[in-house]
Design a protein around this motif. Structure first.
Motif, mmCIF file in Angstrom:
data_model
loop_
_atom_site.group_PDB
_atom_site.id
_atom_site.type_symbol
_atom_site.label_atom_id
_atom_site.label_comp_id
_atom_site.label_asym_id
_atom_site.label_seq_id
_atom_site.Cartn_x
_atom_site.Cartn_y
_atom_site.Cartn_z
ATOM 1 N N MET A 138 1.095 -1.393 0.011
ATOM 2 C CA MET A 138 -0.024 0.009 0.040
ATOM 3 C C MET A 138 0.851 1.105 0.142
ATOM 4 S SD MET A 138 -3.011 0.702 2.777
ATOM 5 C CE MET A 138 -3.040 -1.092 2.877
ATOM 6 N N THR A 139 0.948 2.040 -1.344
ATOM 7 C CA THR A 139 1.753 3.165 -1.188
ATOM 8 C C THR A 139 0.879 4.386 -1.208
ATOM 9 O OG1 THR A 139 2.036 2.819 -3.498
ATOM 10 C CG2 THR A 139 3.807 1.578 -2.241
ATOM 11 N N GLU A 140 -0.241 4.375 -0.840
ATOM 12 C CA GLU A 140 -0.989 5.673 -1.338
ATOM 13 C C GLU A 140 -0.509 6.644 -0.204
ATOM 14 O OE1 GLU A 140 -5.359 5.256 -0.820
ATOM 15 O OE2 GLU A 140 -4.999 2.840 -1.464
ATOM 16 N N THR A 141 -0.844 7.793 -0.442
ATOM 17 C CA THR A 141 -0.454 9.003 0.334
ATOM 18 C C THR A 141 -1.102 9.268 1.704
ATOM 19 O OG1 THR A 141 -1.459 10.441 -0.905
ATOM 20 C CG2 THR A 141 0.763 10.031 -1.529
ATOM 21 N N THR A 142 -0.739 9.798 2.675
ATOM 22 C CA THR A 142 -1.447 10.185 3.832
ATOM 23 C C THR A 142 -1.622 11.727 3.808
ATOM 24 O OG1 THR A 142 0.418 10.492 5.303
ATOM 25 C CG2 THR A 142 -0.293 8.263 5.061
ATOM 26 N N PRO A 143 -2.380 12.288 4.662
ATOM 27 C CA PRO A 143 -2.460 13.711 4.685
ATOM 28 C C PRO A 143 -1.434 14.243 5.321
ATOM 29 C CG PRO A 143 -4.483 12.478 5.942
ATOM 30 C CD PRO A 143 -3.472 11.617 5.250
ATOM 31 N N TYR A 144 -0.635 13.911 5.863
ATOM 32 C CA TYR A 144 0.434 14.506 6.911
ATOM 33 C C TYR A 144 1.918 13.877 5.915
ATOM 34 C CZ TYR A 144 -3.271 14.108 9.808
ATOM 35 O OH TYR A 144 -4.697 14.363 10.429
ATOM 36 N N ASP A 145 1.937 13.511 4.831
ATOM 37 C CA ASP A 145 3.228 13.289 3.904
ATOM 38 C C ASP A 145 4.065 14.542 4.112
ATOM 39 O OD1 ASP A 145 2.469 10.787 3.852
ATOM 40 O OD2 ASP A 145 1.863 10.841 1.930
ATOM 41 N N ALA A 146 3.486 15.872 3.652
ATOM 42 C CA ALA A 146 4.279 17.018 3.502
ATOM 43 C C ALA A 146 4.798 17.367 4.697
ATOM 44 C CB ALA A 146 3.134 18.048 2.642
ATOM 45 N N ASP A 147 4.040 17.485 5.884
ATOM 46 C CA ASP A 147 4.481 17.852 7.150
ATOM 47 C C ASP A 147 5.814 16.764 7.590
ATOM 48 O OD1 ASP A 147 2.756 19.748 7.281
ATOM 49 O OD2 ASP A 147 1.633 18.712 8.605
ATOM 50 N N ARG A 148 5.535 15.461 7.355
ATOM 51 C CA ARG A 148 6.600 14.555 7.652
ATOM 52 C C ARG A 148 7.756 14.729 6.854
ATOM 53 N NH1 ARG A 148 3.228 10.929 8.193
ATOM 54 N NH2 ARG A 148 3.356 10.125 6.196
ATOM 55 N N ALA A 149 7.825 15.097 5.664
ATOM 56 C CA ALA A 149 8.873 15.379 4.853
ATOM 57 C C ALA A 149 9.893 16.385 5.390
ATOM 58 C CB ALA A 149 8.427 15.689 3.515
ATOM 59 N N LEU A 150 9.258 17.259 5.985
ATOM 60 C CA LEU A 150 10.210 18.530 6.727
ATOM 61 C C LEU A 150 10.888 17.864 7.625
ATOM 62 C CD1 LEU A 150 7.473 21.107 7.041
ATOM 63 C CD2 LEU A 150 9.112 20.926 5.315
ATOM 64 N N PHE A 151 10.828 16.760 8.375
ATOM 65 C CA PHE A 151 11.621 16.191 9.286
ATOM 66 C C PHE A 151 12.598 15.118 8.970
ATOM 67 C CE2 PHE A 151 7.828 18.182 11.255
ATOM 68 C CZ PHE A 151 8.310 18.716 12.329
ATOM 69 N N THR A 152 13.745 14.916 9.513
ATOM 70 C CA THR A 152 14.589 13.724 9.480
ATOM 71 C C THR A 152 13.997 12.563 10.129
ATOM 72 O OG1 THR A 152 15.887 14.000 11.251
ATOM 73 C CG2 THR A 152 16.570 15.173 9.063
ATOM 74 N N ARG A 153 14.312 11.362 9.820
ATOM 75 C CA ARG A 153 13.739 10.247 10.641
ATOM 76 C C ARG A 153 14.110 10.406 12.142
ATOM 77 N NH1 ARG A 153 13.133 4.731 7.182
ATOM 78 N NH2 ARG A 153 11.985 5.623 5.470
ATOM 79 N N GLU A 154 15.247 10.846 12.233
ATOM 80 C CA GLU A 154 16.009 11.149 13.494
ATOM 81 C C GLU A 154 15.045 12.169 14.168
ATOM 82 O OE1 GLU A 154 19.860 13.432 15.725
ATOM 83 O OE2 GLU A 154 20.252 12.491 13.853
ATOM 84 N N ALA A 155 14.478 13.010 13.641
ATOM 85 C CA ALA A 155 13.754 13.990 14.475
ATOM 86 C C ALA A 155 12.429 13.328 14.664
ATOM 87 C CB ALA A 155 13.510 15.428 13.533
ATOM 88 N N LEU A 156 12.126 12.567 13.667
ATOM 89 C CA LEU A 156 10.809 12.054 13.912
ATOM 90 C C LEU A 156 10.891 11.021 15.056
ATOM 91 C CD1 LEU A 156 9.428 11.529 10.287
ATOM 92 C CD2 LEU A 156 8.342 13.126 11.977
ATOM 93 N N ALA A 157 11.892 10.380 15.382
ATOM 94 C CA ALA A 157 12.179 9.313 16.326
ATOM 95 C C ALA A 157 12.203 10.047 17.780
ATOM 96 C CB ALA A 157 13.375 8.468 15.922
ATOM 97 N N ARG A 158 12.859 11.198 17.350
ATOM 98 C CA ARG A 158 12.875 11.985 18.654
ATOM 99 C C ARG A 158 11.396 12.446 19.206
ATOM 100 N NH1 ARG A 158 13.412 13.327 23.459
ATOM 101 N NH2 ARG A 158 15.260 14.702 24.450
ATOM 102 N N LEU A 159 10.754 12.886 18.263
ATOM 103 C CA LEU A 159 9.620 13.498 18.589
ATOM 104 C C LEU A 159 8.615 12.186 19.134
ATOM 105 C CD1 LEU A 159 7.908 16.187 18.392
ATOM 106 C CD2 LEU A 159 7.485 15.420 16.048
ATOM 107 N N VAL A 160 8.623 11.151 18.617
ATOM 108 C CA VAL A 160 7.884 10.116 19.386
ATOM 109 C C VAL A 160 8.295 9.777 20.691
ATOM 110 C CG1 VAL A 160 7.692 7.465 19.056
ATOM 111 C CG2 VAL A 160 7.457 8.977 17.044
#
Length: 169
Positions: free
Chosen positions: A1-23
């Motif tokens: 399933m490779t459909e987009t999500t409503p938050y893809d653009a927001d998520r693209a502004l962050f590195t995976r490191e930043a997303l992991a830190r946010l979690v």
């Protein structure tokens, strides 16, 4: 399933490191809020027998989730299994084995951001909420930190320290 999500653009502004830190920030706030519920004594009569044990046990579950998030963050920022294992008092192979499934789930969620529920009609995000919708998480956690952390003089105490993605040229 490779459909987009409503938050893809927001998520693209962050590195995976930043997303992991946010979690990790989100899970740490859950632990703090859960612990705070055990501090006040005024509602003790409203808690049935064993009720405070239940709350304390829930803290363990929340702390375990925070630990998984911390390991994910440390791997995203380049920490080795030996470094992680050292702080857990275990060897690198044991650390990797213990958290491998969680890391696989984290990495896979970027390729498959959601799955369908058992009915086949409702999308269920695979990423933790803070990584799935990071803009909302930053706003909420910045407010949480400003309201609870003494001596923090930063308008954005959570989001200001995150490593953002570099714009593609």
């Amino acid at each position: 399933m490779t459909e987009t999500t409503p938050y893809d653009a927001d998520r693209a502004l962050f590195t995976r490191e930043a997303l992991a830190r946010l979690v990790l920030c989100d899970h740490a706030a859950d632990v703090a809020d859960g612990a705070a519920g055990l501090v006040a004594t005024g509602n003790d009569p409203d808690s049935g027998p064993g009720g405070r044990v239940s709350q304390a046990f829930q803290l363990i579950e929340l702390a375990e989730r925070a630990l998984v998030s911390a390991v994910t963050y440390e791997r995203e920022r380049g920490s080795s299994w030996a470094e992680i294992g050292q702080y857990l008092g275990i060897g690198p192979a044991e650390a990797e084995e213990r958290f491998a499934a969680d890391l696989d789930g984290w990495r896979g969620a970027f390729d498959v951001p959601y799955r369908l529920d058992d009915t086949g009609r409702t999308r269920v995000p695979q990423l933790p909420t803070a990584a799935y919708d990071p803009a909302f998480a930053c706003s909420r956690l910045d407010t949480w930190a400003r309201n609870r952390l003494i001596l923090v003089d930063d308008e954005h105490p959570v989001s200001s320290g995150l490593t953002m993605a570099t714009p593609e040229t």
